[in-house]
Design an enzyme around this catalytic site. Structure first.
Site, PDB file in Angstrom:
ATOM      1  N   CYS A 183       0.898  -1.044   0.536  1.00  0.00           N
ATOM      2  CA  CYS A 183      -0.362  -0.046  -0.008  1.00  0.00           C
ATOM      3  C   CYS A 183       0.727   1.290   0.087  1.00  0.00           C
ATOM      4  O   CYS A 183       1.114   1.743   0.781  1.00  0.00           O
ATOM      5  CB  CYS A 183      -0.704  -0.016   1.002  1.00  0.00           C
ATOM      6  SG  CYS A 183      -2.204   1.776   0.860  1.00  0.00           S
ATOM      7  N   CYS A 186      -0.517   3.892   2.308  1.00  0.00           N
ATOM      8  CA  CYS A 186      -0.482   3.945   2.930  1.00  0.00           C
ATOM      9  C   CYS A 186       1.090   4.221   4.034  1.00  0.00           C
ATOM     10  O   CYS A 186       1.449   5.165   4.829  1.00  0.00           O
ATOM     11  CB  CYS A 186      -0.919   2.918   4.000  1.00  0.00           C
ATOM     12  SG  CYS A 186      -2.522   2.130   3.697  1.00  0.00           S
ATOM     13  N   ASP A 187       2.605   3.278   2.941  1.00  0.00           N
ATOM     14  CA  ASP A 187       3.262   3.303   3.561  1.00  0.00           C
ATOM     15  C   ASP A 187       4.543   4.299   2.684  1.00  0.00           C
ATOM     16  O   ASP A 187       5.364   4.688   3.145  1.00  0.00           O
ATOM     17  CB  ASP A 187       4.163   2.156   3.718  1.00  0.00           C
ATOM     18  CG  ASP A 187       3.204   1.582   4.802  1.00  0.00           C
ATOM     19  OD1 ASP A 187       2.870   1.776   5.626  1.00  0.00           O
ATOM     20  OD2 ASP A 187       3.164  -0.010   4.214  1.00  0.00           O
TER      21      ASP A 187
END
Length: 370
Positions: A183, A186-187
């Site tokens: 992701c 997300c990261d």
């Protein structure tokens, strides 16, 4: 005055004789002296009572939320079980520019928040839980959640979507959360001014690579073939970006890193043409090789294709079991778009409404026929 035994009586006081209790009258160990006097309360049950619903929706995302909106407006009082990833894949998608109705680019998480709010506004009930067991052998269908709650559903709409696929390497699993991710949204922030590698060749991989250029100093896209499967417009953006390099005909053979502290330092690539290997230094690895339908819960009960996608009737959202419908990426291995998922959610809800109306009509006719 004196008592019968000659002792003086004290004025104003009365004397009572109290018998000592016998051993049989004393409470036994673990027994209260009030037993038999104060009624005992039955122990409270920790298992919730089963709930019956006319329409149960499993999974969220565009398909689930749309189904909830239509079912709620038809007064079915639907209940949605959100699942592991409430909002589905769009919650890890940043720029959305192909969803109708928005002239400007919108954010995937924001779009899901709006759909959820709309479903709640028209009367759908949202439950943060995960279905762990399903029995579709009889109606009402019986589903059990991780919380212990049992649901008995007259109709069931499956909108569980799809989940990210992994390469299956031991080193990949070792460094998940320590430099390996599926992701970018997300990261990606954690890789500011760092080098990253993206594995894949479809829309997901190209979108992830483009997104990561907002943070990373360099993005290397590794694809096992000589051409990409992504949409042409995405490919043009990829090839034109100065931060992106593409390595063709290679696959990640191993993720390289340190154990103390845990962290990725690079990848070893293997040529799909001649088997030769090479190493590429990087700080993070993003796996973007596609998704697998989240249909394992219904294996052996519903028809699936070889990849696990639920089969539905042509031009319909109906499965082979009456009253059970599938919508979105759990059944769509061709389009995989938010707008098509939403359309399928609408179809599933409308079909559920018609099915329940027919069932109610048949029940109403039985007493009259008798």
């Amino acid at each position: 005055m004196a008592t019968a035994d000659g002792r003086p009586r004290v004025a104003g006081k009365q004397h009572f004789h109290v018998d000592e209790p016998s051993n049989s009258q004393l409470p036994r160990l673990g027994q209260s002296r009030f037993d038999g006097i104060v009624p005992k309360l039955a122990p409270m049950s920790t298992t919730p009572e089963p709930r019956s619903v006319r329409c149960l929706i499993v999974g969220s995302g565009p398909a689930g939320y749309t189904a909830a909106i239509y079912a709620a407006r038809a007064l079915l009082n639907p209940v949605m079980i959100a699942g592991i990833q409430p909002g589905g894949q769009l919650t890890i998608t940043t720029d959305v520019e192909n969803y109708p109705g928005f002239a400007d680019v919108i954010q995937g998480p924001w779009l899901m928040e709006q759909m959820k709010a709309q479903a709640a506004h028209v009367g759908a009930e949202m439950v943060e839980d995960i279905v762990i067991e399903a029995d579709l052998s009889n109606r009402p269908f019986r589903l059990v959640c991780d919380s212990g709650q049992v649901w008995l559903a007259e109709t069931l709409i499956i909108a569980t979507g799809a989940q990210a696929k992994w390469l299956g390497l031991e080193s990949e699993a070792k460094f998940q959360g320590f430099g390996v991710s599926a992701c970018a949204t997300c990261d990606g922030f954690f890789y500011r001014n760092k080098a990253v590698v993206v594995a894949g060749g479809g829309n997901t991989a190209v979108e992830e690579a483009l997104y990561l250029t907002n943070f990373a100093s360099k993005v290397t896209l590794v694809h096992r073939r000589a051409e990409l499967r992504a949409e042409r417009i995405l490919q043009e953006r990829l090839f034109a970006h100065p931060k992106i390099e593409v390595i063709w005909d290679h696959a990640i053979d191993e993720v390289i890193g340190d154990s103390n502290p845990m962290g990725v330092t690079g990848v070893r690539l293997k040529s799909t043409a001649d088997g030769a290997t090479r190493e590429v230094a990087c700080d993070g690895v993003f796996i973007a090789i596609g998704h697998a339908p989240a249909s394992e819960l219904f294996k052996g009960q519903l028809e699936m294709d070889s990849a696990g996608y639920l089969k539905i009737r042509a031009g319909s959202a109906s499965t082979a079991i009456e009253g059970v419908y599938a919508a979105g990426d759990v059944t769509d291995d061709v389009y995989r778009q938010a707008v098509t998922a939403a359309g399928m959610g609408c179809m599933a809800a409308l079909e559920a409404v018609r099915f329940i109306a027919e069932q109610d009509h048949h029940k109403a006719q039985k007493p009259a026929a008798a």
